[in-house]
Design a protein around this motif. Structure first.
Motif, mmCIF file in Angstrom:
data_model
loop_
_atom_site.group_PDB
_atom_site.id
_atom_site.type_symbol
_atom_site.label_atom_id
_atom_site.label_comp_id
_atom_site.label_asym_id
_atom_site.label_seq_id
_atom_site.Cartn_x
_atom_site.Cartn_y
_atom_site.Cartn_z
ATOM 1 N N ALA A 153 0.627 -42.029 15.892
ATOM 2 C CA ALA A 153 -0.684 -41.809 16.504
ATOM 3 C C ALA A 153 -0.648 -40.383 17.024
ATOM 4 C CB ALA A 153 -0.907 -42.816 17.635
ATOM 5 N N LEU A 154 -1.440 -39.508 16.417
ATOM 6 C CA LEU A 154 -1.259 -38.078 16.631
ATOM 7 C C LEU A 154 -2.490 -37.379 17.213
ATOM 8 C CD1 LEU A 154 0.401 -37.358 13.178
ATOM 9 C CD2 LEU A 154 1.576 -37.692 15.364
ATOM 10 N N ILE A 155 -2.260 -36.580 18.243
ATOM 11 C CA ILE A 155 -3.260 -35.712 18.839
ATOM 12 C C ILE A 155 -3.026 -34.316 18.257
ATOM 13 C CG2 ILE A 155 -4.131 -34.687 20.985
ATOM 14 C CD1 ILE A 155 -4.559 -37.744 20.804
ATOM 15 N N PRO A 156 -4.071 -33.649 17.727
ATOM 16 C CA PRO A 156 -3.868 -32.313 17.147
ATOM 17 C C PRO A 156 -3.426 -31.281 18.180
ATOM 18 C CG PRO A 156 -6.032 -33.191 16.564
ATOM 19 C CD PRO A 156 -5.454 -34.108 17.591
ATOM 20 N N GLY A 202 -10.154 -42.838 16.942
ATOM 21 C CA GLY A 202 -11.335 -42.551 17.745
ATOM 22 C C GLY A 202 -11.090 -42.319 19.213
ATOM 23 N N ILE A 203 -10.172 -41.416 19.539
ATOM 24 C CA ILE A 203 -9.985 -41.039 20.938
ATOM 25 C C ILE A 203 -10.165 -39.530 21.056
ATOM 26 C CG2 ILE A 203 -8.417 -42.994 21.317
ATOM 27 C CD1 ILE A 203 -6.126 -40.976 21.564
ATOM 28 N N ALA A 204 -10.515 -39.072 22.245
ATOM 29 C CA ALA A 204 -10.723 -37.639 22.465
ATOM 30 C C ALA A 204 -9.427 -36.922 22.814
ATOM 31 C CB ALA A 204 -11.758 -37.428 23.570
ATOM 32 N N ILE A 249 -5.079 -37.702 24.663
ATOM 33 C CA ILE A 249 -4.035 -38.664 25.015
ATOM 34 C C ILE A 249 -4.400 -39.473 26.257
ATOM 35 C CG2 ILE A 249 -2.609 -37.111 26.424
ATOM 36 C CD1 ILE A 249 -1.402 -39.740 23.837
ATOM 37 N N GLY A 250 -5.267 -38.948 27.107
ATOM 38 C CA GLY A 250 -5.720 -39.701 28.282
ATOM 39 C C GLY A 250 -6.512 -40.941 27.928
ATOM 40 N N ASP A 251 -6.996 -41.015 26.691
ATOM 41 C CA ASP A 251 -7.760 -42.181 26.230
ATOM 42 C C ASP A 251 -6.881 -43.252 25.588
ATOM 43 O OD1 ASP A 251 -10.124 -40.973 27.050
ATOM 44 O OD2 ASP A 251 -10.453 -40.044 25.091
ATOM 45 N N LEU A 252 -5.569 -43.040 25.557
ATOM 46 C CA LEU A 252 -4.658 -44.023 24.981
ATOM 47 C C LEU A 252 -4.804 -45.345 25.730
ATOM 48 C CD1 LEU A 252 -2.259 -44.653 23.053
ATOM 49 C CD2 LEU A 252 -0.755 -43.934 24.930
#
Length: 124
Positions: A120-123, A44-46, A48-51
């Protein structure tokens, strides 16, 4: 000699990434995900800045414990803030930041070796 590891059918394998999503063990995902050997969860993050430490709570709670968490930062690897890295390490989790493609490939390799790895992956 067989060079490919035998991966049990109940393990999560990252089949593909790109075009804004992932295919993991045949299922299509279009949002950030947390991939563990036994399950994949929406993360539930938008971006990588929300890590944050709270955003990684599922990884801290995983049993058996995760020994390495690969952070797929998107199209480019970014450096994780030293303070955040220290907080995460204090909770018992080692992280490695990579671009998402490298994180996917590394996860599959280490998971295939039986390591307690997660991603933990960001598309992209």
């Amino acid at each position: 000699m067989d060079l490919l590891p035998r991966i049990p059918s109940d393990r999560q394998v990252i089949n593909a990434y790109g075009d804004g999503g992932f295919r993991i063990s045949g299922r299509h995902w279009t949002e950030p995900v947390l991939v563990f050997p036994g399950q994949t969860l929406a993360w539930g993050i938008a971006g990588i800045g929300d890590l944050s430490v709270p955003s990684l709570e599922p990884a801290f709670a995983m049993e058996p414990a995760v020994e390495l968490l690969l952070i797929g930062c998107g199209p480019n690897m970014i450096f994780i803030d030293k303070g955040l890295r220290t907080e995460i390490r204090a909770r018992g989790l080692v992280i490695e930041a990579l671009d998402t493609g490298a994180a996917c490939r590394t996860y599959n390799l280490l998971m295939g070796e039986g390591r307690r790895v997660a991603a933990a992956l960001i598309p992209v």
